[in-house]
Design an enzyme around this catalytic site. Structure first.
Site, PDB file in Angstrom:
ATOM      1  N   ARG A 173       0.574  -1.702   3.100  1.00  0.00           N
ATOM      2  CA  ARG A 173       1.327  -1.582   4.367  1.00  0.00           C
ATOM      3  C   ARG A 173       0.490  -0.897   5.428  1.00  0.00           C
ATOM      4  NH1 ARG A 173       5.925   1.846   2.564  1.00  0.00           N
ATOM      5  NH2 ARG A 173       6.451   1.891   4.768  1.00  0.00           N
ATOM      6  N   SER A 188      10.181   3.726  -0.267  1.00  0.00           N
ATOM      7  CA  SER A 188       8.939   4.388  -0.654  1.00  0.00           C
ATOM      8  C   SER A 188       9.188   5.876  -0.907  1.00  0.00           C
ATOM      9  CB  SER A 188       7.916   4.191   0.472  1.00  0.00           C
ATOM     10  OG  SER A 188       6.821   5.046   0.320  1.00  0.00           O
ATOM     11  N   LYS A 192       9.904   7.863  -5.031  1.00  0.00           N
ATOM     12  CA  LYS A 192       9.136   8.994  -5.570  1.00  0.00           C
ATOM     13  C   LYS A 192      10.042  10.193  -5.839  1.00  0.00           C
ATOM     14  CE  LYS A 192       6.386   8.128  -2.130  1.00  0.00           C
ATOM     15  NZ  LYS A 192       5.399   7.983  -1.083  1.00  0.00           N
TER      16      LYS A 192
END
Ligand code: URA
Length: 429
Positions: A173, A188, A192
């Site tokens: 990206r 994203s 995490k």
């Protein structure tokens, strides 16, 4: 003949034509890309279709889950205490994690703060802490667990095992103009954080020139998307929208931000840093089941400082060591008498970065002593010729480019035009 379940070109076509991907198609896409069965150019086309046409709430949730399932998931349930974490979307002078993690741990809430290094104009938490002599960012999972049990707070590097699909996707990206897609940013960040295994999560979504999201509407959409993803995954999640039009505190750099954080832990420090640290601490403590805790008292009476010292020592750092100081400095002076109405966050961030506090490429080293010290913040009365900022670096050839970044950063207006800054813009739950 391919043994693959789907064809990447068909998946791209669905998003190009504003269709919706099924859970099976999403699971395959993330898995196939991680395995190398979808080529970078195909994933880049899909990312662009997502950026332009968006994704449904269900698609984003599944995409996040598929990224979590690409790697390990940590489990803190054996700790016997609640866990809470904070994630900031990044800003200039944002050192809040440093005082916040030990502050929350004072109340028996474990804080596993897995962090990254900075890239571009926003600093990285690990870069700041690495200014402390001896301090090590890398911990094994066993050491992380032991520190959470014994000290209660850990700030360390996120291991490569958490959401590896995101690592590959984010790099792509970054070079294909698709970082800005809200479904991709939200999945994203949250993949995490959810893989990290925290029980509750507070998001600090920055708004303004120094932030990733320059306007409030997009920041709000990002915050709402992330809060929904957290809840879908069973993580108690809230978000604060906070101002990043001007830097947080009076320092932007590494060692100088550590010093400012220590000032806050000693019961002092700049008002805005204290206000945001306390607001985020209250949210984390409430989310972890401790709404009556008094974090302000723990800053004032030294309990948060005690945890900080133990947290730094546990990772090899010397909390009493002198911090690195830049070899060279230059001063920027107020251009006129009046009220400082603007001190632009992005300009200060870029200046600090150019002075050596940040990196342009992942493999670059940062200077521990570099950065910008501010002597006044918006709202202050200034006199022409008074120092406004001190620029710090080990490499004086960097001063010119830093000064260029600051050319339009400062606006001084006649008395009477005092700006009102609302640091905490909104709360989203
Ligand atoms: N930070 C992340 O971790 N991911 C993004 O996509 C953007 C910012």
């Amino acid at each position: 003949m391919s043994a693959e379940k789907f064809d990447a070109v068909d998946i791209i076509g669905i998003k190009r034509d504003r269709g919706t991907l099924t859970p099976d198609q999403i699971d395959w896409t993330i898995d196939a890309y991680t395995r190398g069965a979808i080529a970078d150019e195909q994933m880049a086309a899909l990312n662009m279709a997502i950026l332009l046409n968006g994704m449904s709430r269900e698609e984003i949730s599944r995409w996040t889950l598929a990224m979590i399932n690409s790697g390990e998931r940590m489990d803190f349930s054996g700790l016997g205490k609640p866990t809470s974490d904070k994630h900031s979307t990044g800003g200039v002078g944002d050192k809040i994690t440093l005082p916040l993690a030990p502050l929350v741990a004072v109340f028996g809430v474990a804080v596993p703060q897995l962090s990254g290094r900075g890239l571009g104009h926003t600093g990285g938490t690990l870069d700041k802490l690495e200014a402390i002599p001896g301090w090590q960012a890398a911990l094994t999972n066993d050491a992380l667990m032991a520190q959470l049990r014994d000290v209660g707070a850990v700030i360390c590097a996120a291991g490569a095992g958490l959401a590896p699909a995101d690592k590959k996707l984010y790099s792509l990206r970054d070079v294909t103009g698709t970082v800005e897609a809200i479904p991709l940013i939200a999945s994203s960040i949250m993949s995490k954080k959810i893989a990290e295994g925290t029980g509750s999560l507070v998001l600090d979504v920055k708004v303004g020139s120094g932030a990733f999201m320059k306007d409030e509407a997009r920041a709000r959409e990002l915050a709402e998307t992330m809060v929904a993803l957290g809840k879908d995954a069973g993580v108690n999640t809230v978000a604060l929208l906070t101002d990043m039009s001007t830097p947080l505190g009076l320092t932007a750099g590494n060692a100088i931000e550590v010093q400012e954080s220590v000032d806050v832990l000693a019961g002092g420090g700049p008002e805005d840093v204290v206000e945001l640290t306390l607001a985020l601490a209250r949210e984390m403590l409430t989310a972890a089941g401790q709404p009556d805790a008094d974090p302000e008292a723990a800053l004032k009476d030294g309990r948060a400082m005690d945890v900080w010292r133990r947290m730094i020592s546990a990772q090899g750092g010397d909390p009493d060591a002198a911090l690195p100081v830049a070899r060279e400095s230059e001063t920027i002076y107020a251009p006129a008498d009046g009220v400082l109405v603007e001190l632009d966050a992005l300009s200060v961030g870029v200046a600090a970065w150019r002075l050596g506090a940040g990196r342009a490429r992942k493999e670059d080293a940062v200077q521990a002593g570099a950065g910008v010290v501010m002597h006044a913040k918006p709202g202050a009365t200034v006199r022409a010729g008074e120092p406004l900022m001190t620029l710090l670096t080990d490499t004086p050839e960097k001063f010119d480019r830093a000064r260029e970044a600051l050319a339009d950063a400062v606006v001084v207006a006649p008395e009477g035009s005092r700006p009102a800054r609302k640091l905490i813009i909104d709360r989203i739950s």
